[in-house]
Design a protein around this motif. Structure first.
Motif, short mmCIF file in Angstrom:
data_model
loop_
_atom_site.label_atom_id
_atom_site.label_comp_id
_atom_site.label_asym_id
_atom_site.label_seq_id
_atom_site.Cartn_x
_atom_site.Cartn_y
_atom_site.Cartn_z
N LEU A 656 -28.37 129.97 -23.28
CA LEU A 656 -28.76 129.12 -24.41
C LEU A 656 -27.74 129.20 -25.53
N LEU A 657 -27.21 130.40 -25.80
CA LEU A 657 -26.20 130.53 -26.85
C LEU A 657 -24.93 129.76 -26.48
N HIS A 658 -24.60 129.73 -25.20
CA HIS A 658 -23.45 128.95 -24.75
C HIS A 658 -23.69 127.46 -25.05
N ASN A 689 -34.75 118.86 -25.24
CA ASN A 689 -34.51 119.29 -23.87
C ASN A 689 -34.14 120.77 -23.76
N GLU A 690 -33.00 121.15 -24.33
CA GLU A 690 -32.53 122.52 -24.16
C GLU A 690 -33.38 123.54 -24.91
N VAL A 691 -33.78 123.21 -26.15
CA VAL A 691 -34.52 124.19 -26.95
C VAL A 691 -36.00 124.19 -26.62
N SER A 692 -36.65 123.04 -26.80
CA SER A 692 -38.11 123.00 -26.65
C SER A 692 -38.55 123.03 -25.19
N ALA A 693 -38.12 122.05 -24.41
CA ALA A 693 -38.60 121.93 -23.04
C ALA A 693 -38.09 123.04 -22.14
N LEU A 694 -36.89 123.56 -22.41
CA LEU A 694 -36.32 124.60 -21.54
C LEU A 694 -36.53 125.99 -22.12
#
Length: 925
Positions: A656-658, A689-694
């Motif tokens: 996630l940081l990447h 997408n990346e933050v909430s859903a994933l």
């Protein structure tokens, strides 16, 4: 809405630069002079003297500024609103303007002359091109007129003779032709001022005969338009012969109306403006009423006769034609003029075309010669174009297109009229000789007038007697009785065009702004006037970049106007209308999001309830995610910093940081290139997408069920802190109110200065350190496995993947990658289980195991899947050979009431992990 678009786009730019650690010098200002304000001020009063007009206009301007300033503040616009604004009616601004006028006059860039300019009869003043708007459906009266030639050059006579001979041989009617030139005009009222016919030496002309008229006339017309023009006026022309336009040189024709004594014939003259694309290829020329006509008049020393006054009516010089006092723009006047033409009028008809109108009164304008003051654009063009080529023009269509468009406008601009015949503005610092109206001005006079402003205020020109205005050098060279004050003020585009000098304080160096940001219409307005004045004074452009935005239009693409009833007040968007059911309050952030998200997609920015509601939903979505992130950080001491090595081996966090680092770089690039609409889409996509859903979805078990002090949960918290920090910086320029609220609720104390002050002092980002390409490969392989599982999960009931176990079999390469996420062959708490969102994972190397071996393995607690009816084999869509078998855990394992995973060995009991966490917390208590 135009103000909202412009001010919010400027504020987004400013706030981004602040967050990058820049010191921003922004002084908002108001152009307070000009006709619109004067008309508003005097609308309810008549016969006011100039000082009275100025008092009312100043009050109106101040009241309008107060209302607008309040609105700008409510939109969150960053500025020193109390002490850091400029107003063009302020004394210091006016003094700067007077001195710059004097400097440009001394350098020869400003002069006075008699020229045709756009004149508004409804406003009784000259107008610049930028003060016009065009009515595409304006109806004029067109007239086709014949003008009899009185002197025909020998070469042209030979063409006529050959034409006669050809007719004789053909056996048709032979006669002595009378030769006429055909002209076509949409301004019949200018015909009394006609003093020449222009032709093009490059065109081929024809002698033509009208088959529908029983006359012996030979008409001169451009060969290329002959047939088309005949259709236009309902006649058929037969071309008898053709000749080059050069042969018209030296020809003369009879005036249409009585002229001065001795002027019984008028010339044919070459003109570069004549084309064969419309009309007849022969252009009626009235130097007082057209810039091209004026250029021809200068070159050939033609008289500049203007028979139209400031009200747009014929003067007493037209008394002999019974036209005196008639308004030239009326249909009746055109009919009157045409009736005087007699048989010379071939045809007339209404003609619909685009016509210039006064941008404020909406009434048509005329071109009329008058004594005005001009900036000599010819002397400045080369320098201005050279400087413009260095300017970066930011717009969706691209720099080259816009740069060339503005360059084209500069190239075609013949002059810039800077004098206006009104009272509300900055006076032209000029006196005039009474006997010949020649101008008198000097640097000393201007300095004296500036001291008068200090002593008597900005109305000094109208309130002080002439004796108090004259400086020493003027009084020593002229008698006061021979002088009079001028009554003209400066064009408001000159007012605003010198704002770079009055606003930018560069301590003696060149005064250049990093950015000018305005609407697309300013290519012919403020952008040009600023460039011209700066090149004249400084020799350089006053801006490095131009940002161009479109107009706010309604949902049908129409420009907003009161007459159409489609005007939207931003306050109705932020606070709601009278009926909150139909006009709900969306809030300031929704307004700002609408501006940003539509700033670069089109030239025009549509306003509709659907788009505003969508903006409000986007803001609400962001708000929910930010609130969730804040809630995760509450009570944690790990939320203050995220370092490159702080994730303690948690690959999902590093993944996630990447992504976060890439997101940060992308958004920063989009801000730097003014792609604010793309910032909005990038933010929404990343958050959704990346933050909430994933990420937020995958970490819930670790966040809620792992021990508070565990390294896994601490890594998660620090990652969330990093997300909140980077996303806040990304959103803050557009949604400052939301981010300030986030800042106020942040659990880690950051001081009471506010988000922007704190963030600007801590502008360095760690996102450049967050680069884990190898981790990305591993996690994305696991995500492919997860996607495959989710595709089949519905066949096991309600689609709850926590009820499932998974056996993953991979080749050596894939196994080594996934093995980093799960070190043991079987696990319920591994990162792989977290990513797959299943309660049990068995990871196997295809090379080392086969089904027979597995069935005999006594360590396999979940070996029963081999005989289970709920067993399914799935091939993972990947470039690496990976297969997955999923199976139901119900009946073998039970739901843990704390973590809700199917990892408990007894019904109604907690799983082993949750029991250990509860026991540990109880022991601490």
């Amino acid at each position: 809405m135009g103000h909202a678009v412009n001010k919010i786009l400027k504020d987004i730019t400013i706030r981004h630069k602040i967050l990058q650690g820049s010191r921003v010098h922004y002084i908002p200002g108001w152009d307070c002079h000009g006709l619109p304000i004067e008309l508003k001020a005097v609308s309810a009063a008549e016969n006011l003297c100039p000082p009275e007009i100025r008092i009312k206009a100043r009050k109106f301007a101040k009241d309008a500024v107060s209302v607008q300033k309040k609105a700008f503040k409510s939109w969150g616009i960053t500025a020193d609103w109390e002490n850091g604004c400029y107003f063009t009616y302020n004394a210091d601004y006016i003094k700067t303007q007077l001195r710059l006028f004097s400097t440009m006059y001394e350098k020869g860039y400003i002069y006075r002359d008699l020229k045709p300019v756009y004149w508004s009869p409804s406003s009784r003043t000259a107008l610049a091109e930028a003060e016009l708007e065009y009515d595409d459906n304006y109806i004029s009266t067109s007239a086709t007129v014949k003008m009899r030639l009185t002197s025909i050059p020998t070469a042209l006579m030979n063409v006529i003779a050959n034409t006669n001979e050809a007719q004789r041989i053909a056996g048709t009617e032979i006669g002595s032709y009378e030769v006429y030139a055909l002209i076509w005009t949409t301004t019949p009222w200018t015909l009394p001022s006609n003093c020449a016919i222009c032709f093009s030496p490059k065109l081929e002309y024809a002698f033509a005969k009208s088959l529908g008229r029983a006359d012996n006339c030979l008409y001169i017309i451009s060969k290329d338009v002959c047939e088309e023009f005949g259709h236009k006026i309902g006649q058929q022309f037969e071309i008898l012969s053709t000749f080059s336009g050069e042969l018209l040189s030296g020809a003369k024709y009879s005036p249409l109306f009585s002229q001065e004594e001795g002027k019984d014939s008028l010339p044919f003259l070459p003109g570069s403006h004549v084309t064969g694309e419309k009309g007849t290829g022969l252009v009626h020329t009235a130097p007082a009423h057209g810039p091209d006509d004026f250029v021809v008049a200068l070159s050939n020393r033609l008289p500049l006769n203007c028979y139209v006054d400031e009200d747009g009516c014929f003067t007493s010089e037209m008394k002999h034609l019974q036209l005196e006092g008639l308004p030239v723009l009326s249909k009746e006047t055109s009919l009157k003029v045409m009736s005087l033409l007699g048989e010379n009028l071939i045809h007339s008809a209404p003609f619909t075309h685009s016509y210039p109108c006064d941008w404020r009164t909406k009434q048509p304008v005329i071109l009329r010669a008058s004594q005005q003051w001009f900036v000599d654009t010819g002397k400045l063009k080369d320098r201005a174009l050279e400087q413009l080529s260095k300017v970066v023009i930011v717009s969706e269509r691209g720099r080259d297109v816009k740069s060339s468009a503005m360059a084209g406008m500069l190239q075609q601009r013949p002059y810039w009229c800077i004098s206006r015949q009104r009272a509300w503005g900055v006076p032209l610092p000029v006196l005039y000789h009474k006997h010949d109206s020649s101008p008198v001005t000097s640097r000393e006079l201007v300095n004296h007038l500036c001291s008068c402003i200090d002593k008597h205020g900005p109305d000094f020109w109208w309130t002080l007697p002439l004796s108090d205005l004259i400086s020493g050098d003027i009084s020593s060279n002229y008698s006061i009785n021979d002088l009079e004050k001028g009554l003209d003020i400066m064009d408001i585009w000159f007012d605003s065009g010198i704002s770079w000098s009055a606003v930018l304080d560069m301590h003696g160096s060149a005064q250049v702004a990093d950015l000018y940001l305005e609407g697309i219409d300013q290519f012919r307005g403020w952008f040009q006037s600023s460039l011209m004045t700066s090149c004249a004074i400084q020799g350089i452009s006053p801006y490095k970049k131009l940002y161009v935005h479109g107009f706010a239009v309604d949902q049908e693409g129409r420009k907003m106007s009161k007459s159409l009833g489609n005007v939207v007040d931003p306050e109705e968007i932020t606070c709601g209308g009278q009926d909150l059911q139909k006009q709900p309050a969306y809030g300031v952030d929704a307004l700002r999001w609408w501006v940003a998200s539509h700033s670069g997609t089109h030239n025009n920015m549509p306003v509709s309830s659907e788009l505003l509601e969508a903006s409000a939903k986007s803001v609400h979505k962001l708000r929910l995610v930010l609130r969730f992130l804040l809630g995760c950080l509450y009570g944690s001491e790990e939320a203050d910093a995220v370092h490159a090595d702080s994730c303690d081996g948690q690959l999902l966090d590093k993944y996630l940081l990447h992504l976060l680092g890439n997101f940060d770089s992308k958004v920063c690039m989009q801000y730097e290139t003014f792609q604010y609409n793309r910032v909005c889409s990038t933010v929404i996509n990343f958050i959704t997408n990346e933050v909430s859903a994933l990420y937020c979805h995958l970490i819930k078990d670790r966040l809620y069920c792992f021990p508070i002090e565990s390294k896994e949960r601490k890594s998660c918290i620090r990652t969330i802190s990093g997300i909140l920090d980077v996303v806040s910086r990304a959103i803050a320029p557009i949604l400052p109110h939301l981010i300030e609220e986030v800042y106020l609720h942040h659990p880690v104390p950051k001081g009471d200065a506010g988000f922007f002050r704190w963030a600007s002092r801590n502008s360095s980002s760690l996102s450049n350190e967050w680069s884990y390409p190898e981790v990305v490969k591993i996690v994305e392989l696991a995500l492919q496995v997860r996607y495959s599982i989710n595709q089949k999960a519905a066949s096991f009931g309600d689609g709850n993947t926590w009820k499932l176990g998974a056996r993953i079999r991979a080749n050596e390469e894939a196994f080594q990658m996934l093995n980093v996420l799960q070190l043991n062959e079987e696990s319920c708490e591994s990162e792989l289980a977290e990513i797959l969102q299943v309660s049990h994972v068995c990871l196997q190397n295809k090379v080392l195991k086969d089904d027979a071996d597995l069935s005999k393995d006594p360590t396999m607690r979940a070996q029963l899947y081999l005989t289970s009816n709920n067993y399914q084999e799935i091939e993972v869509s990947s470039h690496l050979p990976v297969s997955v078998a999923i199976f139901s855990l119900q009946g073998s394992f039970f739901r843990c009431e704390r973590c809700r995973k199917y990892t408990a060995t007894e019904d109604g009991e907690l799983c082993q992990r949750c029991s250990a966490v509860i026991d540990s917390q109880c022991n601490k208590l």
